[in-house]
Each structure stands twice: as C-alpha cells, then as structure tokens.
Design a protein around this motif. Structure first.
Motif, PDB file in Angstrom:
ATOM      1  N   MET A  85       0.906  -1.053   0.045  1.00 27.39           N
ATOM      2  CA  MET A  85      -0.023   0.120   0.076  1.00 27.39           C
ATOM      3  C   MET A  85       0.847   1.189  -0.080  1.00 27.39           C
ATOM      4  SD  MET A  85      -3.113   0.731  -0.370  1.00 27.39           S
ATOM      5  CE  MET A  85      -3.940  -0.740   0.070  1.00 27.39           C
ATOM      6  N   GLU A  86       2.017   1.371   0.805  1.00 31.37           N
ATOM      7  CA  GLU A  86       2.861   2.536   0.743  1.00 31.37           C
ATOM      8  C   GLU A  86       3.350   2.688  -0.460  1.00 31.37           C
ATOM      9  OE1 GLU A  86       6.799   4.073   2.939  1.00 31.37           O
ATOM     10  OE2 GLU A  86       6.289   2.156   3.372  1.00 31.37           O
ATOM     11  N   GLU A  87       3.890   1.482  -1.330  1.00 33.70           N
ATOM     12  CA  GLU A  87       4.485   1.799  -2.663  1.00 33.70           C
ATOM     13  C   GLU A  87       3.141   2.483  -3.461  1.00 33.70           C
ATOM     14  OE1 GLU A  87       7.353  -1.897  -3.127  1.00 33.70           O
ATOM     15  OE2 GLU A  87       5.333  -2.387  -3.110  1.00 33.70           O
ATOM     16  N   LEU A  88       2.100   1.846  -3.492  1.00 34.10           N
ATOM     17  CA  LEU A  88       0.851   2.200  -4.168  1.00 34.10           C
ATOM     18  C   LEU A  88       0.649   3.856  -4.125  1.00 34.10           C
ATOM     19  CD1 LEU A  88      -1.383   2.055  -6.374  1.00 34.10           C
ATOM     20  CD2 LEU A  88      -2.788   1.263  -4.571  1.00 34.10           C
ATOM     21  N   THR A  89       0.688   4.151  -2.828  1.00 32.16           N
ATOM     22  CA  THR A  89       0.454   5.633  -2.516  1.00 32.16           C
ATOM     23  C   THR A  89       1.490   6.597  -2.888  1.00 32.16           C
ATOM     24  OG1 THR A  89      -0.634   4.825  -0.302  1.00 32.16           O
ATOM     25  CG2 THR A  89      -0.115   7.063  -0.339  1.00 32.16           C
TER      26      THR A  89
END
Length: 103
Positions: free
Chosen positions: A30-34
């Motif tokens: 999720m952090e990478e996507l954000t």
C-alpha cells in the motif's frame, strides 16, 4: 501491466477500483501504491491534466470517493476540492476518452 496503463484502462472504461485491489493486482504494498499515486498526481498537476488517481475509491465510501489523502494532495498541488463528490466526478469525467460527446 503498469500503474499508468491500469489507470488509463479504468478511466477509458469509466470504472473505479479500490486501493487494496489495485495494490494486489499490481503486486505492490500500500505504501508503494500511495507513493506512486502521489507522483502521478504531481505529474498530472504539472501538465494541467485531470488526476488519474481519481479512479480509485475507498472500499467503504458510499459515494465511491478516493481516500482523504487524494484530496489533501490535490489541495497541496493547488487544486482544492470544496465539494469532494463534485470534484471527483469532474476529474473522472475529464479522464474519459471523449468527455465532451454526450453518452
């Protein structure tokens, strides 16, 4: 498929996707996507384009709105959303391949 290609396909089809589903589909945390979505928003703002990240929606949002971070980032980039629902609809409409042709 890249993030950009997936967002373009969703926009062209007039569809949305949850953050979790998109992250799983692309094999991202999720952090990478954000972080990637924020970079795309910066690119879109610099180019005067609608935000491609507008096709994302919170899983539990009854209106299908993006997460609060989307609106915070939009405001930082000089495009505050006084009415989040209207702002999201306008961004999504502007992403359609031919938004000025009546459906």
């Amino acid at each position: 498929m890249t993030l950009e290609a997936r967002l373009a396909a969703l926009a062209a089809a007039g569809q949305t996707i949850t953050y979790g589903k998109l992250a799983r589909d692309l094999g991202l945390r999720m952090e990478e996507l954000t972080n990637a979505l924020e970079r795309l928003m910066e690119e879109d703002a610099a180019a005067g384009r609608p935000f491609r990240a507008a096709v994302l929606r919170q899983r539990l949002s009854p209106e299908g709105l993006p997460a609060p971070g989307f609106f915070l980032k939009a405001a930082i980039l000089g495009r505050p959303a006084q009415d989040p629902l209207a702002f999201t609809r306008a961004e999504r409409h502007a992403l359609l391949p031919f938004p000025n042709i009546p459906g």
